[in-house]
Design a protein around this motif. Structure first.
Motif, short mmCIF file in Angstrom:
data_model
loop_
_atom_site.label_atom_id
_atom_site.label_comp_id
_atom_site.label_asym_id
_atom_site.label_seq_id
_atom_site.Cartn_x
_atom_site.Cartn_y
_atom_site.Cartn_z
N GLU A 1 1.21 17.50 -5.31
CA GLU A 1 0.10 17.44 -6.26
C GLU A 1 0.62 16.91 -7.58
O GLU A 1 1.75 17.13 -7.96
CB GLU A 1 -0.47 18.85 -6.48
N LYS B 1 2.12 4.92 0.63
CA LYS B 1 1.91 5.91 1.67
C LYS B 1 1.58 7.25 1.01
O LYS B 1 2.19 7.64 0.02
CB LYS B 1 3.17 6.05 2.51
N LYS B 2 0.59 7.95 1.56
CA LYS B 2 0.18 9.23 0.99
C LYS B 2 1.29 10.26 1.21
O LYS B 2 1.80 10.42 2.30
CB LYS B 2 -1.10 9.73 1.63
N GLU B 3 1.65 10.96 0.14
CA GLU B 3 2.69 12.00 0.23
C GLU B 3 2.00 13.32 0.53
O GLU B 3 1.09 13.73 -0.18
CB GLU B 3 3.45 12.08 -1.09
N LYS B 4 2.47 13.99 1.57
CA LYS B 4 1.86 15.26 1.96
C LYS B 4 2.37 16.40 1.07
O LYS B 4 3.52 16.39 0.65
CB LYS B 4 2.21 15.59 3.41
N LYS C 1 0.84 -1.19 0.00
CA LYS C 1 0.00 0.00 0.00
C LYS C 1 0.88 1.25 0.00
O LYS C 1 1.77 1.40 0.83
CB LYS C 1 -0.90 0.00 1.23
#
Length: 97
Positions: free
Chosen positions: A39, A33-36, A31
């Motif tokens: 965009e 990981k969401k990158e902060k 999965k």
């Protein structure tokens, strides 16, 4: 004209719930990981940086030598004034800088 494949559905019932969950389980590493603050658009990947306000007084800039000499002379004058005022506490000195 090409290979002939005939797909048939042979299993019509699901496994038990425990076995089904175990079969569908995926490792955590797969999965993403969401990158902060990043965009994605037509141009590609763009990020937003958060930088604290910079202290401009500590910023070192290239200065001409003439300015450095003037500042050194001013500091020497101020040092002389402070030495004079320490020697004669009651006397005032007027020196233009």
């Amino acid at each position: 004209l090409g290979p002939y494949v005939d797909f048939k559905l042979r299993r019509k019932k699901f496994a038990s719930d425990d076995l089904f969950k175990l079969a569908c389980k995926q490792p955590k590493g797969l999965k993403a990981k969401k990158e902060k603050n990043i965009e994605r658009d037509a141009l590609g990947k763009r990020g937003r940086l958060h930088v604290q306000q910079q202290d401009l007084s500590t910023l070192t800039l290239k200065k001409p030598r003439a300015i450095k000499k003037q500042k050194q002379e001013e500091q020497q004058l101020l040092a002389q004034q402070s030495r004079i005022s320490e020697a004669n506490p009651g006397a005032e000195t007027n020196v233009d800088i």
